[in-house]
Write an enzyme that holds these catalytic residues in place. Sequence first.
Site, PDB file in Angstrom:
ATOM      1  N   LYS A  40       1.155  -1.370  -0.066  1.00 21.69           N
ATOM      2  CA  LYS A  40       0.113   0.223  -0.085  1.00 21.69           C
ATOM      3  C   LYS A  40       0.706   1.232  -0.541  1.00 21.69           C
ATOM      4  O   LYS A  40       2.435   1.066   0.275  1.00 21.69           O
ATOM      5  CB  LYS A  40      -1.028  -0.211   1.240  1.00 21.69           C
ATOM      6  CG  LYS A  40       0.469   0.122   2.482  1.00 21.69           C
ATOM      7  CD  LYS A  40      -0.463  -0.388   3.719  1.00 21.69           C
ATOM      8  CE  LYS A  40       0.229  -0.712   4.810  1.00 21.69           C
ATOM      9  NZ  LYS A  40      -0.788  -0.367   6.440  1.00 21.69           N
ATOM     10  N   TYR A 268      14.957  31.926   5.852  1.00 19.06           N
ATOM     11  CA  TYR A 268      13.788  32.102   6.518  1.00 19.06           C
ATOM     12  C   TYR A 268      13.579  31.942   7.327  1.00 19.06           C
ATOM     13  O   TYR A 268      14.064  31.806   9.133  1.00 19.06           O
ATOM     14  CB  TYR A 268      11.807  31.726   6.274  1.00 19.06           C
ATOM     15  CG  TYR A 268      12.256  31.580   4.872  1.00 19.06           C
ATOM     16  CD1 TYR A 268      11.400  32.480   4.556  1.00 19.06           C
ATOM     17  CD2 TYR A 268      11.684  30.081   3.807  1.00 19.06           C
ATOM     18  CE1 TYR A 268      10.713  32.347   2.484  1.00 19.06           C
ATOM     19  CE2 TYR A 268      11.278  29.717   2.928  1.00 19.06           C
ATOM     20  CZ  TYR A 268      10.940  30.682   1.997  1.00 19.06           C
ATOM     21  OH  TYR A 268      10.692  30.951   0.494  1.00 19.06           O
TER      22      TYR A 268
HETATM   23  C1  PLP Z   1       0.286  -1.853   6.794  1.00 22.96           C
HETATM   24  C2  PLP Z   1      -0.324  -2.898   7.459  1.00 22.96           C
HETATM   25  C3  PLP Z   1       0.049  -4.122   7.814  1.00 22.96           C
HETATM   26  C4  PLP Z   1       1.600  -3.836   7.616  1.00 22.96           C
HETATM   27  O1  PLP Z   1       2.542  -3.221   8.659  1.00 22.96           O
HETATM   28  P1  PLP Z   1       3.557  -2.768   8.811  1.00 22.96           P
HETATM   29  O2  PLP Z   1       4.412  -2.109  10.709  1.00 22.96           O
HETATM   30  O3  PLP Z   1       4.476  -1.876   8.219  1.00 22.96           O
HETATM   31  O4  PLP Z   1       4.132  -4.833   8.721  1.00 22.96           O
HETATM   32  C5  PLP Z   1      -0.325  -4.707   7.444  1.00 22.96           C
HETATM   33  N1  PLP Z   1      -1.476  -5.226   7.981  1.00 22.96           N
HETATM   34  C6  PLP Z   1      -2.525  -3.735   7.941  1.00 22.96           C
HETATM   35  C7  PLP Z   1      -3.988  -4.219   7.714  1.00 22.96           C
HETATM   36  C8  PLP Z   1      -1.928  -2.621   7.014  1.00 22.96           C
HETATM   37  O5  PLP Z   1      -2.453  -1.992   6.810  1.00 22.96           O
END
Ligand code: PLP
Length: 376
Positions: A40, A268
């Site tokens: 994702k 800045y």
């Molecule tokens: C992002 C996510 C993971 C992975 O989490 P990590 O800590 O990056 O391993 C697993 N399950 C779901 C539903 C997620 O949204």
Amino acid sequence: MKVRQGRPTVAEIDRSALRWNVAQVRSRVRDDVTVMAMVKADAYGHGIAEVSRVLEKEGVKAFGVSTVEEGAAIREAGVVHPEVLAMGGFVADQVEPIFHNRLTPVVCDLEMAKILAQRLRGTMRAQPVHVKADTGFSRLGVQLREMPAFLDEMKKIERLKIVGVCSHLGSAGNVSGDWIEQQGRAFVRASELCAIHGSPVKIRHLANSMATLTRPDFHFEIVRPGLVLYGIYPLGAAEHPVELRPAMRLRTRVLQVRRLLAGEAVGYDQTFVAERETRIATLPIGYADGYPRALSNRGLVLVRGKLAPIVGRVCMDLTMVDVTDVDGVEAGDEVVLWGKQEDAELRVDEVAEWAGTIAYELLTTVGKRIPRVYIN
Ligand SMILES: *Cc1c(COP(=O)(O)O)cnc(C)c1O
């Protein structure tokens, strides 16, 4: 021959690190457990198309995304066979692309089930779905006490077949402690409820990165590691049971070097004033690239294998560093924002800590105008 084009600020992604990390993950799970790679948020900023292709070649058979559109991006990248699970819920407008891209939807409530079923009316197919159980995170999914009624309603929706149940742990780094144990028990209960209410499930998945590496009792049939695939341990991870390789190197080149006299200010609002004769290097990266403004007068970068402090405010497009103590810095020198340079290394989780955030946020907000360049 290297053709240098455009802005020198790039995120270099090492495919061999991705391959190494997935092998490390595999070494921690039973052979019959499926590793679902979480890709994702553009594969945590590493580029979902290329990362999915690399991992598919490594034998990864399942991918997890949050949105339906991310699932579509995996298919567009030419990844045809692996299962793609859309975990972040969906609305009616996203139902068509779920089918079009052969994604497996995760149903988080009855409403989602109904909009899927609507689309299946008049067809003969039974669509496999996973159900998300809320085991105490209070974010997404069916609460345990609502589960019996939910499952009874689901049984009436003929076209949907519950094949899996999943939930998400309430800590990324610390996967022990009372709350997590409670979640583990609630998750087992959720899968039992599926069986009791007429939808026995063969597939259960709960484990994030840290649970994948350290909690074999949470592996069930699928594990869902994300961050560790990219070579980083979550904040608060007490154990480092395997050696990971950070897959991203964020780098740029010095654009200009100037000499300041004591008393002259940088950036800045004059938040840095030179106390001595000072050499300042200007870097073509800023907060619009996802390089956090919170690093103003706090962060460090690598140049010529040495650490140089950020001085003044990080600007939208530019950042200034003090290179007085690094010999010979000149325009064109490589600068590493995170990753290795010579014998030195800056990890993204260290940089995140200086910025008051976590590696997850820095990786996933690396800007769109930074090209991803793949090596190895
Ligand atoms: C992002 C996510 C993971 C992975 O989490 P990590 O800590 O990056 O391993 C697993 N399950 C779901 C539903 C997620 O949204």
